[in-house]
Motif scaffolding. Structure first.
Motif, mmCIF file in Angstrom:
data_model
loop_
_atom_site.group_PDB
_atom_site.id
_atom_site.type_symbol
_atom_site.label_atom_id
_atom_site.label_comp_id
_atom_site.label_asym_id
_atom_site.label_seq_id
_atom_site.Cartn_x
_atom_site.Cartn_y
_atom_site.Cartn_z
ATOM 1 N N VAL A 82 -9.229 -29.198 26.628
ATOM 2 C CA VAL A 82 -9.687 -29.706 25.334
ATOM 3 C C VAL A 82 -8.513 -29.798 24.361
ATOM 4 O O VAL A 82 -8.364 -30.782 23.620
ATOM 5 C CB VAL A 82 -10.799 -28.804 24.763
ATOM 6 C CG1 VAL A 82 -11.119 -29.196 23.325
ATOM 7 C CG2 VAL A 82 -12.052 -28.896 25.624
ATOM 8 N N ALA A 83 -7.646 -28.781 24.368
ATOM 9 C CA ALA A 83 -6.478 -28.794 23.480
ATOM 10 C C ALA A 83 -5.527 -29.924 23.849
ATOM 11 O O ALA A 83 -4.991 -30.617 22.962
ATOM 12 C CB ALA A 83 -5.757 -27.448 23.547
ATOM 13 N N ARG A 84 -5.312 -30.135 25.145
ATOM 14 C CA ARG A 84 -4.428 -31.221 25.585
ATOM 15 C C ARG A 84 -5.008 -32.575 25.209
ATOM 16 O O ARG A 84 -4.276 -33.480 24.783
ATOM 17 C CB ARG A 84 -4.205 -31.130 27.091
ATOM 18 C CG ARG A 84 -3.346 -29.933 27.496
ATOM 19 C CD ARG A 84 -3.460 -29.650 28.976
ATOM 20 N NE ARG A 84 -2.978 -30.755 29.782
ATOM 21 C CZ ARG A 84 -3.212 -30.876 31.088
ATOM 22 N NH1 ARG A 84 -3.949 -29.970 31.715
ATOM 23 N NH2 ARG A 84 -2.726 -31.894 31.760
ATOM 24 N N ALA A 85 -6.323 -32.724 25.334
ATOM 25 C CA ALA A 85 -6.966 -33.982 24.956
ATOM 26 C C ALA A 85 -6.765 -34.264 23.468
ATOM 27 O O ALA A 85 -6.550 -35.410 23.064
ATOM 28 C CB ALA A 85 -8.450 -33.931 25.293
ATOM 29 N N GLY A 86 -6.815 -33.224 22.660
ATOM 30 C CA GLY A 86 -6.678 -33.391 21.223
ATOM 31 C C GLY A 86 -5.290 -33.787 20.771
ATOM 32 O O GLY A 86 -5.115 -34.220 19.625
ATOM 33 N N ARG A 87 -4.307 -33.669 21.652
ATOM 34 C CA ARG A 87 -2.927 -34.009 21.272
ATOM 35 C C ARG A 87 -2.595 -35.480 21.490
ATOM 36 O O ARG A 87 -1.497 -35.926 21.126
ATOM 37 C CB ARG A 87 -1.943 -33.119 22.050
ATOM 38 C CG ARG A 87 -1.972 -31.662 21.589
ATOM 39 C CD ARG A 87 -0.756 -30.906 22.085
ATOM 40 N NE ARG A 87 -0.819 -30.622 23.501
ATOM 41 C CZ ARG A 87 -1.332 -29.517 24.032
ATOM 42 N NH1 ARG A 87 -1.847 -28.580 23.242
ATOM 43 N NH2 ARG A 87 -1.330 -29.320 25.338
ATOM 44 N N PHE A 88 -3.510 -36.243 22.100
ATOM 45 C CA PHE A 88 -3.228 -37.666 22.297
ATOM 46 C C PHE A 88 -3.289 -38.405 20.963
ATOM 47 O O PHE A 88 -4.190 -38.185 20.147
ATOM 48 C CB PHE A 88 -4.232 -38.288 23.278
ATOM 49 C CG PHE A 88 -3.932 -37.979 24.716
ATOM 50 C CD1 PHE A 88 -2.987 -38.712 25.413
ATOM 51 C CD2 PHE A 88 -4.584 -36.937 25.357
ATOM 52 C CE1 PHE A 88 -2.700 -38.422 26.736
ATOM 53 C CE2 PHE A 88 -4.305 -36.641 26.683
ATOM 54 C CZ PHE A 88 -3.362 -37.379 27.374
ATOM 55 N N ARG A 89 -2.352 -39.295 20.780
ATOM 56 C CA ARG A 89 -2.283 -40.048 19.528
ATOM 57 C C ARG A 89 -3.323 -41.162 19.487
ATOM 58 O O ARG A 89 -3.901 -41.435 18.434
ATOM 59 C CB ARG A 89 -0.881 -40.634 19.368
ATOM 60 C CG ARG A 89 -0.691 -41.470 18.115
ATOM 61 C CD ARG A 89 0.725 -41.996 18.019
ATOM 62 N NE ARG A 89 0.923 -42.833 16.842
ATOM 63 C CZ ARG A 89 2.039 -43.479 16.557
ATOM 64 N NH1 ARG A 89 3.091 -43.360 17.377
ATOM 65 N NH2 ARG A 89 2.134 -44.232 15.477
#
Length: 232
Positions: free
Chosen positions: A33-40
């Motif tokens: 979830v955290a990695r998904a949130g870092r996409f621009r």
């Protein structure tokens, strides 16, 4: 190195919405979830969410648990893996709208796919990264065939890297995935002889190329589809 391995190869659409983005996001762990949130860009974030939720749905079939209960951990070098007690090994690759998940029992596995496309710098990349026999092969093929040959070599080498699990620390010029006559090798060849991984070409949808590397002497490939995931 196992004597024989049956590898199931799951072909999945990266843009599949399944039960909707909210439902799919609920399947991911906190790190995902955290990695998904870092996409621009939103499109990239949505693809990441659906891709990872589909991977979890596939693995849940083997583990007989709910997709959200699949525990995927990473080695210090970044290789994703399941609890060794499960006996399962898996590898994931994606290119544009296509994701592939390869699953094996009791032996290491690596998979890689690429979209077939023109490449103006394939030979230059190979000259800085590939083993000399592979560079020589690329120099010998007609320019019109060079991109396809480069991607064939690239996917075979990336599959080996993933199977070994050492990430970027494994330099691509340390081994060759072709025979001396230029044919694709059944096993990667290093300075001290053949490596314990059988390499097999995949049969992806049109427009893609791929390979799998398995720590087994004989490998049987079985293709599976997204419809089977949805049917569970």
């Amino acid at each position: 190195m196992a004597d024989r391995s049956e590898v199931q190869v799951w072909w999945l659409p990266s843009d599949s919405r399944g039960d909707g983005e909210v439902g799919s996001s609920a399947l991911l762990d906190d790190d995902e979830v955290a990695r998904a949130g870092r996409f621009r860009f939103e499109r990239d974030r949505v693809r990441f969410v659906h891709r990872h939720s589909l991977v979890r749905r596939v693995l849940a079939r083997y583990l007989d648990v709910a997709p959200a209960d699949v525990t995927i951990r990473r080695t210090p070098l970044g290789r994703p893996e399941l609890d060794p007690a499960s006996g399962l090994s898996f590898s994931v690759s994606h290119a544009d709208e296509l994701t592939v998940v390869a699953v094996a029992q009791g032996c290491r596995i690596g998979v890689d796919i690429e979209r077939l496309r023109p490449l103006d710098d394939g030979l230059q990349i190979a000259e800085t990264m590939f083993a000399e026999p592979e560079v020589a092969l690329l120099r010998s093929v007609p320019p019109a065939s060079r991109a396809h040959t480069f991607l064939e070599l690239w996917t075979r080498k990336e599959a080996i890297v993933k199977a070994v699990g050492s990430g970027l620390s494994l330099e691509l010029d340390r081994f060759s995935v072709i025979e001396r006559d230029g044919r694709p090798a059944g096993r990667a060849q290093g300075s001290s002889g053949a490596w314990p991984f059988t390499i097999r070409a995949l049969d992806p949808p049109p427009g893609f190329i791929g390979a799998v590397a398995v720590a087994a002497k004989q490998v049987e490939l079985t293709d599976r589809t997204a419809a089977e995931v949805a049917a569970r």
